[in-house]
Design an enzyme around this catalytic site. Structure first.
Site, short mmCIF file in Angstrom:
data_model
loop_
_atom_site.label_atom_id
_atom_site.label_comp_id
_atom_site.label_asym_id
_atom_site.label_seq_id
_atom_site.Cartn_x
_atom_site.Cartn_y
_atom_site.Cartn_z
N ILE A 12 -64.15 125.28 5.69
CA ILE A 12 -64.93 124.05 5.49
C ILE A 12 -66.42 124.31 5.73
O ILE A 12 -67.27 123.93 4.92
CB ILE A 12 -64.43 122.92 6.42
CG1 ILE A 12 -62.94 122.64 6.18
CG2 ILE A 12 -65.25 121.64 6.20
CD1 ILE A 12 -62.29 121.74 7.22
N ALA A 73 -67.36 125.54 14.11
CA ALA A 73 -66.64 126.67 14.72
C ALA A 73 -65.54 126.14 15.63
O ALA A 73 -65.76 125.23 16.42
CB ALA A 73 -67.59 127.54 15.52
N TYR A 141 -54.57 121.40 20.96
CA TYR A 141 -55.66 121.34 19.97
C TYR A 141 -56.21 119.92 19.86
O TYR A 141 -57.42 119.69 19.93
CB TYR A 141 -55.14 121.85 18.62
CG TYR A 141 -56.09 121.64 17.46
CD1 TYR A 141 -57.17 122.48 17.24
CD2 TYR A 141 -55.89 120.58 16.56
CE1 TYR A 141 -58.03 122.28 16.17
CE2 TYR A 141 -56.74 120.38 15.49
CZ TYR A 141 -57.81 121.23 15.29
OH TYR A 141 -58.67 121.03 14.24
N LYS A 145 -59.96 118.51 21.06
CA LYS A 145 -60.92 117.82 20.17
C LYS A 145 -61.28 116.45 20.76
O LYS A 145 -62.43 116.03 20.72
CB LYS A 145 -60.31 117.66 18.77
CG LYS A 145 -60.18 118.98 17.99
CD LYS A 145 -61.54 119.44 17.46
CE LYS A 145 -61.39 120.65 16.56
NZ LYS A 145 -62.67 121.15 16.05
N VAL A 185 -51.22 124.03 2.14
CA VAL A 185 -51.50 124.16 0.71
C VAL A 185 -51.88 125.60 0.36
O VAL A 185 -51.35 126.20 -0.58
CB VAL A 185 -52.61 123.17 0.27
CG1 VAL A 185 -53.07 123.47 -1.16
CG2 VAL A 185 -52.12 121.73 0.38
N ILE A 200 -41.00 126.34 4.86
CA ILE A 200 -41.30 124.97 5.29
C ILE A 200 -40.77 124.81 6.70
O ILE A 200 -39.60 125.11 6.97
CB ILE A 200 -40.64 123.94 4.34
CG1 ILE A 200 -41.29 124.02 2.95
CG2 ILE A 200 -40.72 122.54 4.92
CD1 ILE A 200 -40.67 123.09 1.91
N ASP A 268 -46.58 119.78 16.20
CA ASP A 268 -46.80 119.12 14.92
C ASP A 268 -46.37 117.66 14.99
O ASP A 268 -45.32 117.35 15.55
CB ASP A 268 -45.99 119.81 13.81
CG ASP A 268 -46.70 121.05 13.26
OD1 ASP A 268 -47.84 121.30 13.68
OD2 ASP A 268 -46.10 121.75 12.42
N1 LIG Z 1 -58.69 122.48 7.93
C1 LIG Z 1 -58.32 121.31 8.39
O1 LIG Z 1 -57.39 120.67 7.87
C2 LIG Z 1 -59.05 120.69 9.56
C3 LIG Z 1 -58.63 119.44 10.00
C4 LIG Z 1 -59.28 118.85 11.08
C5 LIG Z 1 -60.33 119.50 11.69
N2 LIG Z 1 -60.71 120.73 11.26
C6 LIG Z 1 -61.82 121.37 11.94
O2 LIG Z 1 -62.79 121.76 10.99
C7 LIG Z 1 -63.46 122.94 11.46
C8 LIG Z 1 -63.40 124.02 10.42
O3 LIG Z 1 -62.02 124.36 10.22
P1 LIG Z 1 -61.52 125.28 9.02
O4 LIG Z 1 -60.27 124.71 8.53
O5 LIG Z 1 -62.66 125.54 8.12
O6 LIG Z 1 -61.12 126.59 9.83
P2 LIG Z 1 -61.69 128.09 9.73
O7 LIG Z 1 -60.87 128.88 10.71
O8 LIG Z 1 -61.76 128.53 8.33
O9 LIG Z 1 -63.17 127.91 10.28
C9 LIG Z 1 -63.53 128.07 11.61
C10 LIG Z 1 -64.69 129.03 11.65
O10 LIG Z 1 -65.13 129.14 13.01
C11 LIG Z 1 -65.30 130.51 13.31
N3 LIG Z 1 -65.06 130.67 14.76
C12 LIG Z 1 -63.86 130.56 15.40
N4 LIG Z 1 -64.05 130.71 16.71
C13 LIG Z 1 -65.38 130.94 16.90
C14 LIG Z 1 -66.19 131.18 18.03
N5 LIG Z 1 -65.67 131.21 19.27
N6 LIG Z 1 -67.51 131.37 17.86
C15 LIG Z 1 -68.06 131.33 16.62
N7 LIG Z 1 -67.34 131.13 15.50
C16 LIG Z 1 -66.03 130.92 15.65
C17 LIG Z 1 -64.31 131.25 12.46
O11 LIG Z 1 -64.65 132.62 12.25
C18 LIG Z 1 -64.33 130.43 11.17
O12 LIG Z 1 -65.32 130.90 10.28
C19 LIG Z 1 -62.79 123.31 12.78
O13 LIG Z 1 -63.54 122.74 13.83
C20 LIG Z 1 -61.44 122.62 12.69
O14 LIG Z 1 -60.89 122.35 13.96
C21 LIG Z 1 -60.09 121.34 10.21
#
Ligand SMILES: NC(=O)c1ccc[n+]([C@@H]2O[C@H](COP(=O)([O-])OP(=O)(O)OC[C@H]3O[C@@H](n4cnc5c(N)ncnc54)[C@H](O)[C@@H]3O)[C@@H](O)[C@H]2O)c1
Length: 307
Positions: A12, A73, A141, A145, A185, A200, A268
């Site tokens: 993201i 992050a 988790y 948050k 997905v 699954i 979950d």
């Molecule tokens: N994907 C989803 O469905 C979803 C849903 C709710 C919230 N989020 C939140 O959105 C954000 C992005 O998630 P994503 O799905 O892109 O995951 P992702 O794992 O692709 O992205 C997380 C990024 O943070 C970096 N990272 C991890 N730990 C780190 C640290 N200690 N220091 C610096 N960088 C670090 C990783 O290298 C990665 O690039 C996260 O905060 C996640 O909790 C995601």
């Protein structure tokens, strides 16, 4: 505007970074590459390969003086948080506190936090859940948050940090890691395209609110433009079962492989959908992508890649 994006090499965060670059913003990315990829950081961004818990982060803030901090992050896996809650909290609670404290100290005007709606409310009595739903997470988790959100609120009340938590539903789309534990997905699409059997967890009748990454990126830009404050669900309000996602992806990939069923996973939730009326009112945000279009775009993207 000068924007510092933590996690800007991830699924993201890197697409939020692209969108800020496209809008003409100066973008700085901090990412440890724990799960992100260097190639996803936009060419026009300044990149610091660094853990958000590293003492060197202060130097980055001192040098870059971002106006907006977009904090993406995280340790983003529910299962990993169940296995190691202390590590999850170290990254997702303490890491967020460090980022927010430095944002306040170095005069950032706004902070946007990638929170969760999918893992925050537990199993709400009424769906879709709005932001007044009791926060009763079922995983470390979700708890981390929620805790991080409370710190942002505290820093806002005590120190004037203007912060906004975007509570994402289940985000999907290009660049999601198909080899991780989160992101059904991407995991299914990659397996089906490669002719492998997908697993699954449980009976597959658990429902999730799937929101396309482009819509999530747009929510970030709107929150930034409006310097939004508070917490906003970012979801579609529509629940789709994991079995239905599998069937659609099997059709889109032309696969006839039957899924394997494994045990349900600890942490979950069974059913969750998010009401995003508050985001509509405050940000002017509504999801635009249909699930069919979003899944088709995601499969097309994974089909162009080898891994
Ligand atoms: N994907 C989803 O469905 C979803 C849903 C709710 C919230 N989020 C939140 O959105 C954000 C992005 O998630 P994503 O799905 O892109 O995951 P992702 O794992 O692709 O992205 C997380 C990024 O943070 C970096 N990272 C991890 N730990 C780190 C640290 N200690 N220091 C610096 N960088 C670090 C990783 O290298 C990665 O690039 C996260 O905060 C996640 O909790 C995601």
């Amino acid at each position: 505007m000068r924007v510092l994006i933590t996690g800007g090499a991830g699924f993201i965060g890197s697409q939020v970074a692209d969108a800020h670059i496209a809008r003409g913003d100066e973008v700085v990315v901090v990412d440890s590459l724990a799960s992100g990829r260097r190639e996803y950081v936009p060419a026009g961004a300044r990149f610091y390969e660094m853990d958000i818990r590293d003492v060197g982060l202060r130097e980055v803030f001192a040098r870059e003086r971002p106006q907006l901090v977009s904090h993406h992050a995280a340790q983003a896996s529910v299962s990993a948080s169940v296995r190691d809650p202390a590590w999850d909290a170290d990254v997702n609670v303490l890491g967020t506190i460090r980022v927010a404290a430095l944002a306040a100290e170095y005069g950032a005007e706004h902070l946007i936090f990638a929170s969760t709606g999918g893992a925050l409310y537990g199993e709400p009595a009424r769906l879709p859940a709005d932001e007044s739903t009791p926060i009763l997470p079922l995983s470390p988790y979700g708890c981390a948050k929620a805790c991080a959100e409370r710190y942002l609120d505290l820093f806002g009340r005590l120190g004037g940090l203007r912060a906004c938590s975007l509570r994402y539903a289940n985000v999907y789309g290009p660049r999601q890691d198909p080899h991780g534990e989160a992101g059904v997905v991407a995991i299914f699409a990659r397996a089906l395209l490669d002719g492998r059997q997908a697993t699954i967890h449980g009976d597959g009748e658990q429902t999730r609110d799937f929101v396309f990454v482009d819509d999530v990126v747009r929510a970030n830009l709107l929150a930034a433009e409006r310097r939004a404050q508070g917490a906003f669900n970012i979801g579609t309000g529509v629940g789709t079962s994991v079995n239905a996602i599998y069937r659609t992806l099997a059709r889109l990939t032309g696969s006839t492989a039957a899924p394997r069923h494994g045990p349900p996973r600890a942490g979950d939730v069974r059913h969750i959908t998010l009401a995003a009326d508050a985001a509509a009112a405050a940000l002017g945000w509504r999801p635009a992508a249909s699930l069919d279009d979003g899944l088709a775009a995601t499969v097309a993207w994974f089909a162009r890649r080898q891994r």
